[in-house]
Write a protein that holds these residues in place. Structure first.
Motif, PDB file in Angstrom:
ATOM      1  N   THR A  10       0.795  -1.229   0.000  1.00  0.00           N
ATOM      2  CA  THR A  10       0.000   0.000   0.000  1.00  0.00           C
ATOM      3  C   THR A  10       0.827   1.279   0.000  1.00  0.00           C
ATOM      4  OG1 THR A  10      -0.108   0.019   2.425  1.00  0.00           O
ATOM      5  CG2 THR A  10      -1.828  -1.198   1.255  1.00  0.00           C
ATOM      6  N   ARG A  11       2.151   1.187   0.136  1.00  0.00           N
ATOM      7  CA  ARG A  11       2.971   2.400   0.271  1.00  0.00           C
ATOM      8  C   ARG A  11       4.108   2.419  -0.745  1.00  0.00           C
ATOM      9  NH1 ARG A  11       0.967   6.452   2.381  1.00  0.00           N
ATOM     10  NH2 ARG A  11       3.053   7.218   2.817  1.00  0.00           N
ATOM     11  N   ILE A  12       3.777   2.144  -2.011  1.00  0.00           N
ATOM     12  CA  ILE A  12       4.791   2.160  -3.067  1.00  0.00           C
ATOM     13  C   ILE A  12       4.757   3.522  -3.739  1.00  0.00           C
ATOM     14  CG2 ILE A  12       5.680   1.000  -5.116  1.00  0.00           C
ATOM     15  CD1 ILE A  12       5.631  -0.718  -2.592  1.00  0.00           C
ATOM     16  N   GLN A  13       5.846   4.278  -3.594  1.00  0.00           N
ATOM     17  CA  GLN A  13       5.889   5.659  -4.050  1.00  0.00           C
ATOM     18  C   GLN A  13       6.711   5.802  -5.329  1.00  0.00           C
ATOM     19  OE1 GLN A  13       7.468   7.776  -0.664  1.00  0.00           O
ATOM     20  NE2 GLN A  13       5.524   7.691   0.459  1.00  0.00           N
ATOM     21  N   GLN A  14       6.375   6.811  -6.083  1.00  0.00           N
ATOM     22  CA  GLN A  14       7.135   7.141  -7.285  1.00  0.00           C
ATOM     23  C   GLN A  14       8.253   8.101  -6.916  1.00  0.00           C
ATOM     24  OE1 GLN A  14       5.120   7.728 -11.175  1.00  0.00           O
ATOM     25  NE2 GLN A  14       5.822   9.837 -10.991  1.00  0.00           N
ATOM     26  N   THR A  15       9.461   7.807  -7.368  1.00  0.00           N
ATOM     27  CA  THR A  15      10.615   8.651  -7.064  1.00  0.00           C
ATOM     28  C   THR A  15      11.214   9.197  -8.355  1.00  0.00           C
ATOM     29  OG1 THR A  15      12.087   6.730  -7.083  1.00  0.00           O
ATOM     30  CG2 THR A  15      11.130   7.357  -4.967  1.00  0.00           C
ATOM     31  N   GLU A  16      12.208  10.037  -8.203  1.00  0.00           N
ATOM     32  CA  GLU A  16      12.864  10.665  -9.355  1.00  0.00           C
ATOM     33  C   GLU A  16      13.416   9.597 -10.305  1.00  0.00           C
ATOM     34  OE1 GLU A  16      13.904  14.365 -11.189  1.00  0.00           O
ATOM     35  OE2 GLU A  16      12.886  14.008  -9.284  1.00  0.00           O
ATOM     36  N   GLY A  17      13.149   9.784 -11.607  1.00  0.00           N
ATOM     37  CA  GLY A  17      13.677   8.857 -12.613  1.00  0.00           C
ATOM     38  C   GLY A  17      12.803   7.652 -12.880  1.00  0.00           C
ATOM     39  N   THR A  18      11.568   7.637 -12.335  1.00  0.00           N
ATOM     40  CA  THR A  18      10.677   6.483 -12.527  1.00  0.00           C
ATOM     41  C   THR A  18       9.291   6.897 -13.021  1.00  0.00           C
ATOM     42  OG1 THR A  18       9.828   6.512 -10.247  1.00  0.00           O
ATOM     43  CG2 THR A  18      11.848   5.290 -10.644  1.00  0.00           C
ATOM     44  N   GLY A  19       9.093   8.156 -13.366  1.00  0.00           N
ATOM     45  CA  GLY A  19       7.756   8.674 -13.624  1.00  0.00           C
ATOM     46  C   GLY A  19       7.260   8.536 -15.039  1.00  0.00           C
ATOM     47  N   TRP A  20       7.856   7.687 -15.848  1.00  0.00           N
ATOM     48  CA  TRP A  20       7.339   7.406 -17.195  1.00  0.00           C
ATOM     49  C   TRP A  20       7.559   5.932 -17.480  1.00  0.00           C
ATOM     50  CZ3 TRP A  20      11.716   9.942 -15.895  1.00  0.00           C
ATOM     51  CH2 TRP A  20      12.924   9.556 -16.467  1.00  0.00           C
ATOM     52  N   THR A  21       6.988   5.426 -18.553  1.00  0.00           N
ATOM     53  CA  THR A  21       6.891   3.971 -18.740  1.00  0.00           C
ATOM     54  C   THR A  21       8.250   3.275 -18.720  1.00  0.00           C
ATOM     55  OG1 THR A  21       4.812   4.118 -19.962  1.00  0.00           O
ATOM     56  CG2 THR A  21       6.125   2.140 -20.285  1.00  0.00           C
ATOM     57  N   ILE A  22       9.179   3.683 -19.564  1.00  0.00           N
ATOM     58  CA  ILE A  22      10.451   2.967 -19.598  1.00  0.00           C
ATOM     59  C   ILE A  22      11.247   3.238 -18.321  1.00  0.00           C
ATOM     60  CG2 ILE A  22      11.657   4.797 -20.836  1.00  0.00           C
ATOM     61  CD1 ILE A  22      12.209   0.964 -21.088  1.00  0.00           C
ATOM     62  N   GLY A  23      11.038   4.422 -17.712  1.00  0.00           N
ATOM     63  CA  GLY A  23      11.678   4.689 -16.425  1.00  0.00           C
ATOM     64  C   GLY A  23      11.185   3.730 -15.362  1.00  0.00           C
ATOM     65  N   GLY A  24       9.862   3.518 -15.317  1.00  0.00           N
ATOM     66  CA  GLY A  24       9.299   2.574 -14.358  1.00  0.00           C
ATOM     67  C   GLY A  24       9.724   1.150 -14.621  1.00  0.00           C
ATOM     68  N   MET A  25       9.829   0.775 -15.897  1.00  0.00           N
ATOM     69  CA  MET A  25      10.240  -0.587 -16.233  1.00  0.00           C
ATOM     70  C   MET A  25      11.696  -0.826 -15.860  1.00  0.00           C
ATOM     71  SD  MET A  25       8.287  -1.159 -19.889  1.00  0.00           S
ATOM     72  CE  MET A  25       8.789  -2.874 -20.004  1.00  0.00           C
ATOM     73  N   VAL A  26      12.558   0.109 -16.202  1.00  0.00           N
ATOM     74  CA  VAL A  26      13.979  -0.037 -15.886  1.00  0.00           C
ATOM     75  C   VAL A  26      14.185  -0.118 -14.377  1.00  0.00           C
ATOM     76  CG1 VAL A  26      16.200   1.170 -15.890  1.00  0.00           C
ATOM     77  CG2 VAL A  26      14.870   1.017 -17.994  1.00  0.00           C
ATOM     78  N   ALA A  27      13.545   0.785 -13.625  1.00  0.00           N
ATOM     79  CA  ALA A  27      13.732   0.813 -12.171  1.00  0.00           C
ATOM     80  C   ALA A  27      13.197  -0.454 -11.516  1.00  0.00           C
ATOM     81  CB  ALA A  27      13.047   2.041 -11.583  1.00  0.00           C
TER      82      ALA A  27
END
Length: 798
Positions: A247-264
């Motif tokens: 319930t507490r999964i946050q978005q951080t710098e460098g993850t706010g777009w699709t390939i950023g989220g996939m890579v991270a």
């Protein structure tokens, strides 16, 4: 009068150029009046000063051309900023610049053709106004040139809000931080980073459950709130109750777009980098190619890995990233559109989710039947901002009339259908299912329903984690994209010793780093440095390393690259190098390594034939080397290293009887040899199919006279022999009618190599008997038609 007319034209042009600013403000989520005023004031000053300076030029054509160039630069800037606000609700940021390249612009333009039409019309009107205006020679009194330049610099670098924020001090600080950083002065504990993640080896891995990993485009936790959106995601809400929910999964710098989220989420490090290149260029040039990611670990464990997504795999470099980290199949809009019953049923971005899930359902069944263990990764598309594109097979959301909410409701409906279908398969019980937001929703038409004070979180739900109470229900510990891979590996039961740079297993961790640490400038700059200098080898050249081949400390290295041996999705023990397997490194003409293959020595002839057109580096036992590649300097009981140069020459580089002590000094980059310096080289002959099997009297592979079926009693694939029967479907096309494993391939240097071979999606039959004739036949696996082949080459043996 002339000055008055010029003033009117200046005002009109300023108004036209200010239109993108006004529209950007409309799409802005912050609605910052101060930003709006500064942007318009700075624009007015820039247009006024530019017009007066260009108006001093006497030549009309020069005036018009220079005016067009200058005004078009400002127009391009404003339109680029408008695109950022349109898609994100905010101005320029790292994710915008990541997508700022021709490929991404082309894909986005294809998805929004009416918008592109409006943009072209706007540019035409602007160009016409400039052409008319600068065709007139303005000679009125004006400020001195130095004063005008001062005003122009102030407008650009002080008043303009989205240029002034990138000030010199910030740039200098970033450059200075990168220059002073090294592995010796990184405070790993303080920054909550793991130095062990920099190890180049994967180590031993034991497989666990299969994996179905569904990236849900922009579907974050807020959509599952019944009080805000009643009945919007009923199926996701039930899945949250029956599975394990974080319930507490946050978005951080460098993850706010699709390939950023996939890579991270795959590599345990955010997509932060210190480069100005666009995303496709960045990933295609090898970004994070030295990182060990989820796909690499699963590949080492023998998983067959497939990615299916509705959008183009070329967009933002998704395809290059996944293919370089262990995925065997990476398919998007181009590869999957041929499987649609209605080829016109496609959105501007790609396949609708109902089409994607239907294809994924069939792929799951195929993987479960023939490819376990496996990883099936999906990326949905219907909920792409700003408006969403709901599949036509879905019910509409009844509570509110909104296209994005319709798309969310639709994906919830289709996801449930997909999971309900695959849950009936026997492989379901041994499959971990992961539902995860690729990132938080960007600006979209449903955002007006978000409460201002809502704490937005990513959606992270896991099904089939197990039956124990401790791995069901809710986990409230704070996490991020970087924690996904280590958590999944734990819940899959994959045994490994790898660590991730910025991620932890959320099942075992008791306390995560604070938000202040995660967002600190020092940590972000350190991640940029590590990603660029320690986890990325942008240059694949073999020229610079001291050793070309070096086997040491249980690691095989070619140049600076650590080589992991695996074949047909299964790990191969390093000890087999030279005794039962060879390594074939495919190079390009610049002595850069493109990829490596592990080859069973029984199939070495076939692998060399398939890659004969490329330069390569071969590490193999000498007495298994085909005659056409030997130089005469090899000793039969040694592990030899041969290099096939771009000009076709074969160079013997050396060898050793024990591969554990195999070290070959780097001869350097290709150079023109001296006229009499050919001691180690032979000119490689043209290698044809005829040279694989030296006899033509083998009747083992034959065509049945009555049925027309092709019988292949020994087909080599990977490390296994198969008995295969092919039945003809239509002219020159065959399908697999029977497939029987016969056991492990034990290579022999005395093999006649007349058996059939399947590899690299090719089936090669070097000797096929048909009545009184003997042929060599090559068949190609037909894409997206499992088990179907088409004849691509047929040669009569004499």
């Amino acid at each position: 009068m002339q000055n008055l007319s010029a003033g009117k034209m200046t005002a009109k042009l300023t108004l036209v150029l200010a239109l993108p600013i006004l529209i950007s403000f409309y799409f802005s989520t912050a609605k910052d009046i101060y930003w709006l005023l500064l942007s318009i004031v700075s624009l007015a000053m820039i247009v006024y000063v530019s017009a007066n300076m260009i108006g001093r030029i006497a030549n009309r054509l020069s005036r018009r051309v220079l005016g067009l160039v200058i005004i078009f630069l400002f127009a391009a800037f404003e339109l680029s900023r408008l695109a950022s606000f349109y898609f994100q609700g905010e101005s320029f940021n790292e994710r915008f610049f990541f997508h700022f390249n021709l490929n991404s612009v082309h894909e986005a333009g294809s998805a929004y053709q009416p918008v592109m039409g409006i943009v072209l019309a706007y540019l035409f009107v602007t160009a016409l106004m400039c052409w008319i205006w600068f065709g007139k020679h303005h000679q009125g009194k004006s400020l001195p040139i130095p004063v005008q330049i001062l005003f122009l610099m102030a407008a650009l670098f002080i008043l303009e809000p989205d240029i002034s924020k990138f000030n010199v001090r910030q740039i200098q600080a970033m450059i200075s931080a990168e220059k002073t950083l090294s592995t010796d002065n990184i405070d790993w504990n303080k920054l909550a980073l793991n130095s062990e993640s920099l190890s180049a080896t994967i180590g031993d891995v034991v497989p666990g459950k299969n994996l179905v990993f569904v990236y849900l485009e922009s579907i974050e936790g807020i959509y599952t709130e019944e009080q805000l959106f009643p009945g919007l995601t009923p199926h996701l809400n039930k899945l949250k109750q029956s599975g394990l929910t974080f319930t507490r999964i946050q978005q951080t710098e460098g993850t706010g777009w699709t390939i950023g989220g996939m890579v991270a989420s795959q590599c345990g490090t955010p997509l932060l980098y210190s480069s100005g290149s666009g995303g496709n260029d960045f990933l295609q040039n090898g970004f994070l190619n030295q990182a060990i990611c989820l796909g690499d670990i699963l590949k080492q464990a023998g998983y067959y890995q497939v990615f299916l997504g509705g959008a183009s795999t070329q967009f933002a470099g998704k395809g290059d990233f996944l293919a370089s980290h262990g995925y065997d199949e990476v398919k998007g809009k181009t590869e999957l559109s041929g499987q649609l019953e209605d080829s016109a049923y496609i959105s501007g971005w790609g396949l609708y989710d109902d089409s994607l899930f239907a294809i994924a359902e069939e792929k799951f069944k195929w993987l479960a039947q023939v490819r376990q263990p496996f990883n099936l990764t999906l990326l949905t598309l219907d909920t792409h901002h700003p408006g969403g594109h709901a599949s036509r097979s879905c019910p509409k959301y009844k509570a509110l009339q909104n296209s994005m909410l319709d798309a969310v409701h639709c994906t919830d409906f289709l996801l449930n259908q997909f999971l309900a279908s695959i849950s009936k398969h026997p492989a379901w019980e041994n499959t971990l299912v992961v539902l995860f937001s690729d990132h938080l929703a960007m600006r979209n038409v449903a955002q007006k329903y978000y409460p201002d004070d809502y704490d937005r979180q990513l959606l992270f739900v896991i099904l089939n984690a197990g039956n124990k109470e401790e791995i069901k229900g809710e986990i409230n510990i704070t996490g991020s994209h970087m924690d996904i891979a280590p958590t999944l590996l734990h819940l899959m039961g994959v045994k490994h010793d790898r660590q991730f740079l910025a991620g932890n297993n959320l099942i075992n961790v008791t306390q995560q780093p604070s938000v202040d640490i995660l967002s600190s400038t020092q940590r972000l700059n350190t991640l940029r440095y590590i990603n660029k200098h320690l986890l990325t080898g942008l240059n694949n050249s073999l020229c610079e390393s001291d050793y070309l081949v070096n086997v040491h400390d249980d690691t095989i290295r070619i140049g600076d690259h650590s080589i992991t041996m695996h074949l047909s999705g299964q790990p191969v023990a390093q000890e087999s190098l030279g005794f039962s397997h060879a390594i074939l490194a495919i190079l390009n003409g610049r002595k850069e390594m493109e990829h490596t293959l592990t080859v069973n020595l029984e199939n070495l002839h076939f692998a060399l034939h398939q890659h004969w057109g490329s330069p390569f580096l071969l590490i193999a036992r000498a007495d298994y080397l085909p005659a056409f590649i030997k130089t005469g300097r090899e000793q039969n009981d040694e592990i030899s290293v041969l290099w096939k140069k771009p000009n076709g020459e074969i160079d013997y580089l050396g060898g050793n009887q024990d591969p554990a002590y195999l070290k070959i000094k780097n001869p350097g980059c290709p150079r023109q040899p001296a006229k009499n310096d050919h001691t180690n080289e032979i000119k490689a002959p043209i290698h044809t199919l005829l040279e694989i099997c030296q006899t033509d009297d083998s009747g083992e592979n034959h065509i049945d006279r009555e049925t027309g079926n092709i019988h292949l009693p020994k087909v080599a694939h990977g490390n296994t022999w198969y008995d295969v029967v092919l039945t003809q479907t239509i002219a020159d096309q065959y399908g697999i009618a029977d497939l029987t494993p016969l056991g492990e391939i034990i290579p022999s240097p005395k093999s006649g190599y007349c058996h059939a071979y399947f590899g690299n999606n090719e089936l090669i039959i070097p000797s096929l008997k048909s009545e009184k004739q003997m042929h060599i036949v090559k068949l190609q696996l037909i894409p997206d038609m499992d088990g179907q082949f088409i004849i691509t080459e047929k040669i009569k043996r004499h």
